[in-house]
Design an enzyme around this catalytic site. Structure first.
Site, PDB file in Angstrom:
ATOM      1  N   ARG A 131       0.852  -1.198   0.000  1.00  0.00           N
ATOM      2  CA  ARG A 131       0.000   0.000   0.000  1.00  0.00           C
ATOM      3  C   ARG A 131       0.886   1.245   0.000  1.00  0.00           C
ATOM      4  O   ARG A 131       1.652   1.449   0.952  1.00  0.00           O
ATOM      5  CB  ARG A 131      -0.895  -0.003   1.227  1.00  0.00           C
ATOM      6  CG  ARG A 131      -1.845   1.188   1.344  1.00  0.00           C
ATOM      7  CD  ARG A 131      -2.640   1.107   2.644  1.00  0.00           C
ATOM      8  NE  ARG A 131      -3.355  -0.154   2.749  1.00  0.00           N
ATOM      9  CZ  ARG A 131      -3.832  -0.651   3.878  1.00  0.00           C
ATOM     10  NH1 ARG A 131      -3.645  -0.002   5.028  1.00  0.00           N
ATOM     11  NH2 ARG A 131      -4.480  -1.806   3.883  1.00  0.00           N
ATOM     12  N   HIS A 142       1.464  -2.075   5.757  1.00  0.00           N
ATOM     13  CA  HIS A 142       1.327  -2.429   4.346  1.00  0.00           C
ATOM     14  C   HIS A 142       2.352  -1.700   3.483  1.00  0.00           C
ATOM     15  O   HIS A 142       2.775  -2.216   2.450  1.00  0.00           O
ATOM     16  CB  HIS A 142      -0.077  -2.067   3.848  1.00  0.00           C
ATOM     17  CG  HIS A 142      -1.138  -3.053   4.213  1.00  0.00           C
ATOM     18  ND1 HIS A 142      -1.479  -4.118   3.421  1.00  0.00           N
ATOM     19  CD2 HIS A 142      -1.964  -3.109   5.278  1.00  0.00           C
ATOM     20  CE1 HIS A 142      -2.472  -4.800   3.972  1.00  0.00           C
ATOM     21  NE2 HIS A 142      -2.784  -4.201   5.112  1.00  0.00           N
ATOM     22  N   ASP A 184      -3.945  -8.260   2.971  1.00  0.00           N
ATOM     23  CA  ASP A 184      -5.288  -8.556   3.461  1.00  0.00           C
ATOM     24  C   ASP A 184      -5.916  -9.560   2.511  1.00  0.00           C
ATOM     25  O   ASP A 184      -5.891  -9.373   1.291  1.00  0.00           O
ATOM     26  CB  ASP A 184      -6.135  -7.282   3.500  1.00  0.00           C
ATOM     27  CG  ASP A 184      -5.573  -6.223   4.430  1.00  0.00           C
ATOM     28  OD1 ASP A 184      -4.995  -6.589   5.474  1.00  0.00           O
ATOM     29  OD2 ASP A 184      -5.698  -5.027   4.114  1.00  0.00           O
ATOM     30  N   GLU A 228      -7.649  -7.993  13.305  1.00  0.00           N
ATOM     31  CA  GLU A 228      -8.223  -8.108  11.962  1.00  0.00           C
ATOM     32  C   GLU A 228      -7.993  -9.530  11.456  1.00  0.00           C
ATOM     33  O   GLU A 228      -6.848  -9.923  11.206  1.00  0.00           O
ATOM     34  CB  GLU A 228      -7.562  -7.112  11.004  1.00  0.00           C
ATOM     35  CG  GLU A 228      -7.746  -5.658  11.394  1.00  0.00           C
ATOM     36  CD  GLU A 228      -7.017  -4.712  10.472  1.00  0.00           C
ATOM     37  OE1 GLU A 228      -7.284  -3.506  10.557  1.00  0.00           O
ATOM     38  OE2 GLU A 228      -6.176  -5.164   9.661  1.00  0.00           O
ATOM     39  N   HIS A 251      -5.739  -9.899   8.121  1.00  0.00           N
ATOM     40  CA  HIS A 251      -4.490  -9.153   7.995  1.00  0.00           C
ATOM     41  C   HIS A 251      -3.283 -10.002   8.402  1.00  0.00           C
ATOM     42  O   HIS A 251      -3.213 -10.501   9.530  1.00  0.00           O
ATOM     43  CB  HIS A 251      -4.587  -7.921   8.897  1.00  0.00           C
ATOM     44  CG  HIS A 251      -3.392  -7.017   8.827  1.00  0.00           C
ATOM     45  ND1 HIS A 251      -3.445  -5.759   8.285  1.00  0.00           N
ATOM     46  CD2 HIS A 251      -2.118  -7.179   9.254  1.00  0.00           C
ATOM     47  CE1 HIS A 251      -2.261  -5.189   8.384  1.00  0.00           C
ATOM     48  NE2 HIS A 251      -1.431  -6.033   8.959  1.00  0.00           N
TER      49      HIS A 251
END
Length: 227
Positions: free
Chosen positions: A93, A137, A144, A206, A209
């Site tokens: 990301r 990320h 994810d 999460e 994740h």
């Protein structure tokens, strides 16, 4: 629950921010290793908690540093022996995407995605607890994803019921939430077991994740567009 590093960065403690090209950074397209891996890169479109394409996602692709990409390849191939496959939602990301998240979190007038992503929270609670200035990320070894069950031929795959959708801002998304059903908990465990065997660790808040352990580049954040 998409940005993991809590607290606010000051100018003095900002991490190195790599520039250049994806290839020079060692980031590889996962499909160069697994051409038919299933992807639905959420931030390249509008089906996400921001409700719009996110800065830095110029193409719906999954990039990871090579050690993470090769570990993911091994997980995927092992799962296929049991007629299961992975579905990828986000991988590397860019740092500019995280800045977009922070701007969105500060725009309290924008409530378009509340029902789908944070139905039980006031949006003012998202910054800090769920959205922070930096994301793991951006270091290139976090992704994810979810687990799919396929038919005997390895086709017609369907995501397993995990109890919440992706990017659901709620304790129900905690991997070991006591509130989910026994079947949902078993599905989360199946995903975690497969990823753990492949060398990934789960972020316990999460269920979707995972980060390669150890990270190949734990101190470098990248801000290269996904193309």
């Amino acid at each position: 629950m998409t940005v993991l590093t809590s607290g606010c960065a000051t100018q003095a403690d900002k991490p190195p921010l790599a520039t250049g090209t994806l290839a020079a950074a060692g980031l590889v397209d996962v499909r160069s290793l697994v051409p038919d891996i299933s992807e639905n890169i959420k931030y390249a479109g509008s089906d996400n908690f921001v409700g719009a394409p996110v800065d830095g996602y110029e193409s719906p692709k999954c990039y990871l540093l090579r050690p993470a990409a090769e570990a993911l390849q091994r997980v995927e191939l092992a799962l296929r022996a049991n007629h299961q496959r992975l579905l990828l939602w986000d991988c590397y990301r860019p740092a500019r995407a995280v800045r977009h998240f922070v701007r969105w979190g500060g725009d309290l007038a924008d409530q378009r995605t509340k029902a789908a992503h944070y139905p039980h929270l006031d949006k003012r609670m998202l910054l800090g607890d769920y959205i922070a200035p930096r994301s793991g990320h951006s270091r290139g070894a976090t992704l994810d994803l979810t687990l799919m069950q396929c038919d005997a031929g390895g086709d017609h795959c369907e995501p397993l019921d995990m109890g919440t959708p992706f990017d659901y801002f709620d304790p129900l998304a905690n991997t070991d939430s006591p509130v989910v059903t026994a079947a949902q908990r078993a599905n989360r465990d199946r995903l975690r077991d497969a990823m753990t065997r492949g060398g990934f660790r789960n972020y316990p808040f999460e269920w979707w994740h995972y980060t390669l352990n150890p990270e190949p580049s734990p101190d470098t954040y990248y801000d290269l567009p996904v193309r």
